[in-house]
Design a protein around this motif. Structure first.
Motif, PDB file in Angstrom:
ATOM      1  N   MET A   1       0.831  -1.173   0.000  1.00 32.16           N
ATOM      2  CA  MET A   1       0.000   0.000   0.000  1.00 32.16           C
ATOM      3  C   MET A   1       0.881   1.244   0.000  1.00 32.16           C
ATOM      4  N   ASN A   2       0.636   2.147  -0.937  1.00 29.88           N
ATOM      5  CA  ASN A   2       1.427   3.366  -1.043  1.00 29.88           C
ATOM      6  C   ASN A   2       0.997   4.415  -0.025  1.00 29.88           C
ATOM      7  N   ARG A   3       1.949   5.280   0.291  1.00 29.78           N
ATOM      8  CA  ARG A   3       1.695   6.437   1.132  1.00 29.78           C
ATOM      9  C   ARG A   3       2.653   7.527   0.669  1.00 29.78           C
ATOM     10  N   HIS A   4       2.296   8.762   0.907  1.00 31.01           N
ATOM     11  CA  HIS A   4       3.171   9.838   0.476  1.00 31.01           C
ATOM     12  C   HIS A   4       3.229  10.946   1.512  1.00 31.01           C
ATOM     13  N   ALA A   5       4.320  11.689   1.449  1.00 29.33           N
ATOM     14  CA  ALA A   5       4.515  12.827   2.338  1.00 29.33           C
ATOM     15  C   ALA A   5       5.180  13.937   1.538  1.00 29.33           C
ATOM     16  N   ILE A   6       4.890  15.141   1.932  1.00 24.63           N
ATOM     17  CA  ILE A   6       5.519  16.302   1.303  1.00 24.63           C
ATOM     18  C   ILE A   6       6.607  16.792   2.244  1.00 24.63           C
ATOM     19  N   VAL A   7       7.825  16.912   1.699  1.00 22.04           N
ATOM     20  CA  VAL A   7       8.957  17.366   2.498  1.00 22.04           C
ATOM     21  C   VAL A   7       9.524  18.640   1.887  1.00 22.04           C
ATOM     22  N   SER A   8       9.970  19.528   2.738  1.00 21.23           N
ATOM     23  CA  SER A   8      10.589  20.776   2.287  1.00 21.23           C
ATOM     24  C   SER A   8      12.076  20.547   2.074  1.00 21.23           C
ATOM     25  N   THR A   9      12.589  21.062   0.958  1.00 21.29           N
ATOM     26  CA  THR A   9      14.014  20.966   0.661  1.00 21.29           C
ATOM     27  C   THR A   9      14.504  22.325   0.187  1.00 21.29           C
ATOM     28  N   ARG A  10      15.783  22.456   0.007  1.00 23.02           N
ATOM     29  CA  ARG A  10      16.343  23.731  -0.461  1.00 23.02           C
ATOM     30  C   ARG A  10      15.948  24.063  -1.889  1.00 23.02           C
ATOM     31  N   VAL A  17       6.980   9.291  -2.338  1.00 20.71           N
ATOM     32  CA  VAL A  17       6.010   8.202  -2.324  1.00 20.71           C
ATOM     33  C   VAL A  17       6.719   6.928  -1.904  1.00 20.71           C
ATOM     34  N   ALA A  18       6.161   6.277  -0.904  1.00 16.23           N
ATOM     35  CA  ALA A  18       6.695   4.997  -0.434  1.00 16.23           C
ATOM     36  C   ALA A  18       5.720   3.893  -0.809  1.00 16.23           C
ATOM     37  N   ALA A  19       6.275   2.790  -1.273  1.00 12.52           N
ATOM     38  CA  ALA A  19       5.495   1.582  -1.571  1.00 12.52           C
ATOM     39  C   ALA A  19       6.094   0.473  -0.726  1.00 12.52           C
ATOM     40  N   GLY A  20       5.400   0.096   0.319  1.00 10.37           N
ATOM     41  CA  GLY A  20       5.966  -0.887   1.230  1.00 10.37           C
ATOM     42  C   GLY A  20       7.231  -0.332   1.841  1.00 10.37           C
ATOM     43  N   ASN A  21       8.335  -1.059   1.692  1.00  7.73           N
ATOM     44  CA  ASN A  21       9.621  -0.642   2.251  1.00  7.73           C
ATOM     45  C   ASN A  21      10.541  -0.016   1.223  1.00  7.73           C
ATOM     46  N   ALA A  24       9.076   4.888  -4.141  1.00  3.84           N
ATOM     47  CA  ALA A  24       8.466   4.702  -5.458  1.00  3.84           C
ATOM     48  C   ALA A  24       8.329   6.001  -6.237  1.00  3.84           C
ATOM     49  N   GLY A  25       8.517   7.146  -5.589  1.00  8.72           N
ATOM     50  CA  GLY A  25       8.357   8.401  -6.306  1.00  8.72           C
ATOM     51  C   GLY A  25       8.978   9.577  -5.596  1.00  8.72           C
ATOM     52  N   VAL A  26       9.512  10.499  -6.401  1.00  7.45           N
ATOM     53  CA  VAL A  26       9.994  11.796  -5.942  1.00  7.45           C
ATOM     54  C   VAL A  26       9.478  12.792  -6.969  1.00  7.45           C
ATOM     55  N   TYR A  27       8.526  13.620  -6.546  1.00  3.66           N
ATOM     56  CA  TYR A  27       7.857  14.515  -7.486  1.00  3.66           C
ATOM     57  C   TYR A  27       7.936  15.965  -7.033  1.00  3.66           C
ATOM     58  N   PHE A  28       8.115  16.849  -8.018  1.00  3.63           N
ATOM     59  CA  PHE A  28       8.076  18.288  -7.800  1.00  3.63           C
ATOM     60  C   PHE A  28       6.619  18.752  -7.793  1.00  3.63           C
ATOM     61  N   PRO A  29       6.346  19.932  -7.218  1.00  3.58           N
ATOM     62  CA  PRO A  29       4.956  20.409  -7.183  1.00  3.58           C
ATOM     63  C   PRO A  29       4.304  20.524  -8.568  1.00  3.58           C
ATOM     64  N   HIS A  30       5.051  20.939  -9.547  1.00  2.00           N
ATOM     65  CA  HIS A  30       4.496  21.107 -10.900  1.00  2.00           C
ATOM     66  C   HIS A  30       5.120  20.110 -11.858  1.00  2.00           C
ATOM     67  N   SER A  38      -4.424   8.283  -7.229  1.00  2.00           N
ATOM     68  CA  SER A  38      -4.655   6.999  -6.561  1.00  2.00           C
ATOM     69  C   SER A  38      -3.356   6.226  -6.330  1.00  2.00           C
ATOM     70  N   THR A  39      -2.302   6.524  -7.103  1.00  2.00           N
ATOM     71  CA  THR A  39      -1.035   5.808  -6.924  1.00  2.00           C
ATOM     72  C   THR A  39      -0.191   6.387  -5.794  1.00  2.00           C
ATOM     73  N   LEU A  40      -0.555   7.568  -5.316  1.00  2.00           N
ATOM     74  CA  LEU A  40       0.198   8.183  -4.227  1.00  2.00           C
ATOM     75  C   LEU A  40      -0.115   7.555  -2.879  1.00  2.00           C
ATOM     76  N   GLY A  41      -1.328   7.049  -2.750  1.00  2.00           N
ATOM     77  CA  GLY A  41      -1.745   6.511  -1.464  1.00  2.00           C
ATOM     78  C   GLY A  41      -2.080   7.626  -0.495  1.00  2.00           C
ATOM     79  N   GLU A  42      -2.254   7.245   0.735  1.00  2.00           N
ATOM     80  CA  GLU A  42      -2.626   8.179   1.787  1.00  2.00           C
ATOM     81  C   GLU A  42      -1.497   9.168   2.060  1.00  2.00           C
ATOM     82  N   GLN A  43      -1.860  10.430   2.303  1.00  2.00           N
ATOM     83  CA  GLN A  43      -0.850  11.405   2.712  1.00  2.00           C
ATOM     84  C   GLN A  43      -0.583  11.216   4.193  1.00  2.00           C
ATOM     85  N   VAL A  44       0.701  11.139   4.536  1.00  2.00           N
ATOM     86  CA  VAL A  44       1.115  10.919   5.912  1.00  2.00           C
ATOM     87  C   VAL A  44       2.133  11.983   6.302  1.00  2.00           C
ATOM     88  N   GLU A  45       2.417  12.052   7.562  1.00  2.00           N
ATOM     89  CA  GLU A  45       3.496  12.917   8.038  1.00  2.00           C
ATOM     90  C   GLU A  45       4.817  12.351   7.495  1.00  2.00           C
TER      91      GLU A  45
END
Length: 163
Positions: A1-10, A17-21, A24-30, A38-45
């Motif tokens: 099950m996927n889950r995603h979090a938004i992190v601030s970087t420089r 996006v994490a899929a299990g262990n 699965a993804g590193v995406y920019f805002p645009h 649906s592939t992002l899964g639940e947003q988590v901390e």
């Protein structure tokens, strides 16, 4: 099950996006090619081992303290895309290539390679920013050309020392 979090970087916020262990993804805002929500899964901390470790390694990379990534990853793409993404992972820190050079190695067209590069789900971790246009021109990047230039400039001191 996927889950995603938004992190601030420089270089701005990144969606991890994490899929299990595995990452699965590193995406920019645009991001150019956005994943289906649906592939992002639940947003988590931004906690948990995969997201925490990916965020830490990305911070170190963007601070110039890391030249590669040691993360479990999962790639979702067709066979051709995975071949192109594998070619990207062979590029060393500070090394650049062109779409045409990858295309010649894979027996494909530069346009097909460009499309696959543009669909890279793991920006920065799979270093698509190291691919340039014909004659070394700065061309498209999912995070925008300013971010691509930042990443290339970040790696430039190492590349310069190699010569």
């Amino acid at each position: 099950m996927n889950r995603h979090a938004i992190v601030s970087t420089r270089i701005g916020d990144l969606t991890l996006v994490a899929a299990g262990n595995a990452l699965a993804g590193v995406y920019f805002p645009h991001h150019w090619v956005k994943p289906a929500p649906s592939t992002l899964g639940e947003q988590v901390e931004p906690t948990g081992p995969v997201i925490t470790e990916a965020a830490r390694q990305l911070d170190e990379y963007l601070a110039g303290e890391r030249t590669g990534f040691d993360l479990p990853i999962v790639l979702r793409g067709d066979a051709f895309q995975r071949r192109v993404w594998a070619a990207l992972t062979e590029l060393e820190y500070g090394e650049t290539t062109t779409y045409g050079e990858i295309a010649a190695r894979l027996g494909e067209t530069a346009q097909a390679v460009g499309k696959a590069v543009g669909q890279n789900p793991l920006s920065i971790v799979i270093p698509c920013h190291r691919v340039l246009g014909k004659n070394g021109s700065l061309t498209g990047y999912a995070g925008g050309l300013k971010r691509k230039q930042f990443l290339l400039d970040l790696e430039e001191p190492v590349a310069t020392r190699l010569f």
